[in-house]
Design a protein around this motif. Sequence first.
Motif, short mmCIF file in Angstrom:
data_model
loop_
_atom_site.label_atom_id
_atom_site.label_comp_id
_atom_site.label_asym_id
_atom_site.label_seq_id
_atom_site.Cartn_x
_atom_site.Cartn_y
_atom_site.Cartn_z
N GLU A 88 0.86 -1.13 -0.02
CA GLU A 88 0.04 -0.09 -0.05
C GLU A 88 0.73 1.40 -0.05
N ILE A 89 0.29 2.47 -0.40
CA ILE A 89 0.95 3.75 -0.34
C ILE A 89 -0.19 4.63 0.34
N VAL A 90 0.31 5.19 1.23
CA VAL A 90 -0.72 6.06 2.31
C VAL A 90 -0.20 7.44 1.94
N ILE A 91 -1.25 8.24 1.61
CA ILE A 91 -0.94 9.89 1.26
C ILE A 91 -2.21 10.41 2.25
N ASN A 92 -2.14 11.28 3.12
CA ASN A 92 -2.83 11.91 3.89
C ASN A 92 -3.91 10.78 4.23
N ASP A 93 -3.54 10.07 5.18
CA ASP A 93 -4.31 8.84 5.48
C ASP A 93 -5.34 8.15 4.63
N LEU A 94 -5.04 8.31 3.27
CA LEU A 94 -5.83 7.54 2.17
C LEU A 94 -4.86 6.32 1.58
N GLU A 95 -5.35 5.26 1.70
CA GLU A 95 -4.52 4.18 1.33
C GLU A 95 -4.64 3.74 -0.26
N VAL A 96 -3.75 3.26 -0.95
CA VAL A 96 -3.62 2.98 -2.28
C VAL A 96 -3.10 1.75 -2.36
N ARG A 97 -3.85 0.98 -3.09
CA ARG A 97 -3.11 -0.41 -3.51
C ARG A 97 -2.73 -0.49 -5.04
N PRO A 98 -1.60 0.01 -5.37
CA PRO A 98 -1.37 -0.22 -6.65
C PRO A 98 -0.86 -1.12 -7.20
N PHE A 99 -0.88 -1.67 -8.40
CA PHE A 99 -0.44 -2.65 -9.24
C PHE A 99 1.39 -2.53 -9.27
N GLY A 100 1.43 -1.32 -9.69
CA GLY A 100 3.11 -0.76 -9.43
C GLY A 100 3.25 0.79 -9.87
N ILE A 101 4.33 1.19 -9.57
CA ILE A 101 4.50 2.56 -10.05
C ILE A 101 5.96 2.73 -10.37
N GLU A 102 6.23 3.86 -11.02
CA GLU A 102 7.77 4.20 -11.55
C GLU A 102 8.23 5.25 -10.94
N SER A 103 7.38 6.32 -10.43
CA SER A 103 7.89 7.31 -9.84
C SER A 103 6.78 8.11 -9.08
N VAL A 104 7.12 9.22 -7.93
CA VAL A 104 6.11 9.91 -7.13
C VAL A 104 6.62 11.20 -7.42
N GLU A 105 5.70 12.17 -7.11
CA GLU A 105 6.12 13.77 -7.04
C GLU A 105 5.08 14.38 -6.18
N PHE A 106 6.10 15.44 -5.43
CA PHE A 106 5.17 16.19 -4.52
C PHE A 106 5.33 17.57 -4.99
#
Length: 143
Positions: A88-106
């Motif tokens: 999982e990826i958690v952003i602002n208490d929201l959980e995302v369950r992705p198949f995969g990622i290549e990058s993230v950005e803020f």
Amino acid sequence: MKHLALAALLAAMQAAPATAHDFGFAGILSSTNMEEMPEITLSVGKPLADGPITLKSGTGYELEITSDGTGELGLEGAGFFRAIWINEIVINDLEVRPFGIESVEFDDAGTMEIEFIAIKPGRYVLRIPGSTGESQRVEITIQ
């Protein structure tokens, strides 16, 4: 002869890799299989991490990525993200369950947590896209 076969079977069972039940009810995602990982900080002109990071294949980790908001900064590392299984990826208490990622950005200051299992041994790099400085990248080794 039966005793030799039984002894061989017992020796093989003891040498076998751990099963999901050896880790607890949740298998490899149980708390007994989770370890801390150094935080990665995105900040203009500052190093991403204190140094290289070493992980163990089959072990769970929580990667905390924090941006201080000094710039619109991303983090890329397709090789690394393909060598892990993301729970999982958690952003602002929201959980995302992705198949995969290549990058993230803020775009602004904030924190993101990525919970994963290290899978494929090798040497990988996470870096700020377009950067060339050594401090703008972190080497991660999965053993």
